[in-house]
Scaffold this active site. Sequence first.
Site, short mmCIF file in Angstrom:
data_model
loop_
_atom_site.label_atom_id
_atom_site.label_comp_id
_atom_site.label_asym_id
_atom_site.label_seq_id
_atom_site.Cartn_x
_atom_site.Cartn_y
_atom_site.Cartn_z
N GLY A 113 29.62 40.73 37.00
CA GLY A 113 30.71 40.03 36.35
C GLY A 113 30.25 39.28 35.12
CB THR A 116 26.18 40.18 35.86
OG1 THR A 116 26.23 39.56 37.14
CG2 THR A 116 25.27 41.39 35.90
CB THR A 136 34.60 40.56 38.85
OG1 THR A 136 35.29 39.45 39.43
CG2 THR A 136 35.25 40.83 37.52
CG ASP A 138 37.19 36.67 39.95
OD1 ASP A 138 37.73 36.73 41.08
OD2 ASP A 138 36.15 36.03 39.74
CD GLU A 233 39.04 31.05 43.99
OE1 GLU A 233 38.63 30.71 45.10
OE2 GLU A 233 38.44 31.89 43.28
CG HIS A 283 34.05 35.04 50.64
ND1 HIS A 283 34.37 33.71 50.80
CD2 HIS A 283 33.19 35.11 49.61
CE1 HIS A 283 33.69 33.00 49.90
NE2 HIS A 283 32.98 33.83 49.16
O1 F6P Z 1 33.99 36.11 41.31
C1 F6P Z 1 34.40 36.57 42.54
C2 F6P Z 1 34.75 35.44 43.45
O2 F6P Z 1 35.16 35.96 44.70
C3 F6P Z 1 35.80 34.47 42.92
O3 F6P Z 1 37.10 34.97 43.04
C4 F6P Z 1 35.51 33.25 43.75
O4 F6P Z 1 35.94 32.08 43.09
C5 F6P Z 1 34.02 33.27 43.88
O5 F6P Z 1 33.62 34.62 43.67
C6 F6P Z 1 33.50 32.81 45.21
O6 F6P Z 1 32.13 32.74 45.11
P1 F6P Z 1 31.14 32.70 46.36
O7 F6P Z 1 31.10 34.09 46.93
O8 F6P Z 1 29.84 32.32 45.76
O9 F6P Z 1 31.70 31.75 47.34
#
Ligand code: F6P
Length: 361
Positions: A113, A116, A136, A138, A233, A283
Amino acid sequence: MKRIGILTSGGDCQGLNSTIRAVAKTLYQNYGNDGVQIIGIIDGYRGLIYNETRMMKPDDFSGILTRGGTILGTSRQPFKLMRVIDENSVDKVAEMKKNYKKLELDCLVVLGGNGTQKTANLLREEGLNVVSLPKTIDNDLWGTDKTFGFQSAVDIATNVIDCIHTTATSHGRVFIVEVMGHKVGWLTLYAGIAGGADVILIPEIPYDINSVINTIKKRTESGKKFSILAVAEGAISKELAAMPKKKRKAAMAEIAYPSISYKIAKEIQDATGQETRVTVPGHFQRGGSPDAYDRVLSTRFGIAAAELIINGDYGKMVALVNNKVVAVPLEEIAGKLKAVPADHEIVAAARKMGICFGDEK
Ligand code: F6P
């Protein structure tokens, strides 16, 4: 014999393995199984810093099209710390350059992403041959219309909203589904529309809680006993958005809720008297197999990345522009966030059918 290093970096998502597979299969097709050695770099840039690698064989790339996660492992190595010499006196950039040389790589392929891509560009500036791919959930990478992983996450978040609909209607409750997306609202926007949300709150359109409450009250008056909110979020209220960055950070840290969704839920319940619940799929949205769209997209991306290597066309990220796979210079895209324009055509369309974005008068 060509020697190609490959790594996956940052948060995982669906489609990493299908991308790796496409890169590898295209390289083997072109050079023959004995004409290329693919070197798997373990746990992202960390593996390149500490020289943790795995010599891959053609068989390693079979049977992974549908597998979620990444066979190479991943880690977050924040870009802002790349130039910082750590407590063990490790100069990360120097180590990566040293190991690239030690491994006698012709090119380094990175899947990742925003962070990176920034590090990929830094390594390019340092003289390494780099080819990158946009990963990603996102969908916030500049230079590409879509990232792989995004559509699969949209499907999952949509499924969550679908399931929440049935329980929300049964109980006549207000439900908030909190959707990932970090600082942008693409995932929430798409899943919110696909899931038939009544309210969609995204970071790019700061919300006024009164607008949200009015929408819910109006629904109740019109006989609708339930309401569904898709909340990113990273959603932010108008008051917070108006604060200077430092003050805002402090104010947000003070919010005594696990996330913004719980604050919104309390405000709604207090104002409407309606039972309000929060669901956070978290997740889950990054897990499992890539959907059919992402399998095709990641395969197209992987083939294109291999072709860049074959042509010696380095320093680029493969991208999707107007449904065509293209290559964009890393220096043009690194460090740029692709947020949802507040007047985006999909936002405008959603407004026409009455979806509330929290900024209505
Ligand atoms: O960038 C992907 C993502 O899932 C975002 O949507 C989220 O804010 C973040 O990573 C969560 O990060 P981590 O896996 O480090 O908790």
